[in-house]
Design a protein around this motif. Sequence first.
Motif, PDB file in Angstrom:
ATOM      1  N   GLU B 100       6.839   4.859  -4.794  1.00  0.00           N
ATOM      2  CA  GLU B 100       6.256   6.067  -5.372  1.00  0.00           C
ATOM      3  C   GLU B 100       4.893   5.768  -6.006  1.00  0.00           C
ATOM      4  N   LEU B 101       4.819   4.672  -6.764  1.00  0.00           N
ATOM      5  CA  LEU B 101       3.559   4.317  -7.415  1.00  0.00           C
ATOM      6  C   LEU B 101       2.487   3.979  -6.388  1.00  0.00           C
ATOM      7  N   ARG B 102       2.898   3.279  -5.332  1.00  0.00           N
ATOM      8  CA  ARG B 102       1.923   2.919  -4.296  1.00  0.00           C
ATOM      9  C   ARG B 102       1.390   4.165  -3.606  1.00  0.00           C
ATOM     10  N   ASP B 103       2.301   5.116  -3.303  1.00  0.00           N
ATOM     11  CA  ASP B 103       1.875   6.377  -2.687  1.00  0.00           C
ATOM     12  C   ASP B 103       0.902   7.129  -3.595  1.00  0.00           C
ATOM     13  N   LEU B 104       1.204   7.113  -4.908  1.00  0.00           N
ATOM     14  CA  LEU B 104       0.330   7.805  -5.858  1.00  0.00           C
ATOM     15  C   LEU B 104      -1.052   7.149  -5.900  1.00  0.00           C
ATOM     16  N   CYS B 105      -1.081   5.826  -5.773  1.00  0.00           N
ATOM     17  CA  CYS B 105      -2.361   5.106  -5.727  1.00  0.00           C
ATOM     18  C   CYS B 105      -3.177   5.550  -4.510  1.00  0.00           C
ATOM     19  N   VAL B 106      -2.501   5.570  -3.362  1.00  0.00           N
ATOM     20  CA  VAL B 106      -3.180   5.947  -2.114  1.00  0.00           C
ATOM     21  C   VAL B 106      -3.729   7.371  -2.235  1.00  0.00           C
ATOM     22  N   GLU B 107      -2.878   8.244  -2.759  1.00  0.00           N
ATOM     23  CA  GLU B 107      -3.242   9.649  -2.919  1.00  0.00           C
ATOM     24  C   GLU B 107      -4.451   9.811  -3.838  1.00  0.00           C
ATOM     25  N   ALA B 108      -4.511   8.947  -4.865  1.00  0.00           N
ATOM     26  CA  ALA B 108      -5.585   9.034  -5.853  1.00  0.00           C
ATOM     27  C   ALA B 108      -6.850   8.303  -5.402  1.00  0.00           C
TER      28      ALA B 108
END
Lengths: 75, 154
Positions: B100-108
């Motif tokens: 989840e955190l990695r996806d949020l990083c990519v998204e940001a």
Amino acid sequence: MNVDKELDARGLSCPLPILKTKKSLSDMLSGQVLKVLASDKGAPRDMQAFANQTGHVLLSSEEAAGEYIFLFQKK
Amino acid sequence: MKKMALIASKGTLDMAYPPFILASTAAALGFEVQVFFTFYGLQLLRHDLSHVKISPLANPAMPMPVPMPVMVQMLPGMESMATAMMKSKLKKKGVASLEELRDLCVEAGVKFVACQMTVDLFDFKKSDFIQEAEWGGAATFLEFAGEADVSLFI
């Protein structure tokens, strides 16, 4: 205070309340108000730091029964 | 715009959190962020993160429900057990999963740079890693880190 949007971040730990607040604000218009509910004990300090860094205005920061209520105005 | 440069060099569950937490938060605060994944840290860019584990062995600071002698910690299956326990604790406490955190990083818009030398060293296949990873080396990291306001080795 007229609230345009509400985010329930209760039960979430650092850094999710901040990340979700940021995400919620990004869908809003300048001047609109976001209400955030949180239970993370680090949230008051972190929300203030988030406001200082991003320029969104932290209108109020309250604690009630171990939960926190924040009102942000989008810059 | 402020900039933050991180080096993620560890591939265990406990050491995977700091770079993803800092990167996603910094991005939310308006920082431009680049994370350089090298050596064991490269494992954090695999499609599948289920191999990322925590070991009680040589980790005396890890809180255990019951005191466990080192001779027991080294038994087969202990690492998977410790990992399952830690993941269930993280979930119960409302801490995001690594995915989840990695996806949020990519998204940001956090930029992930994967170490070319590491993939060659261990004969990994580039196709095992997420496509958001850009491949580079020390000079690539330093080009960005040289301009960064925050620079951390994790």
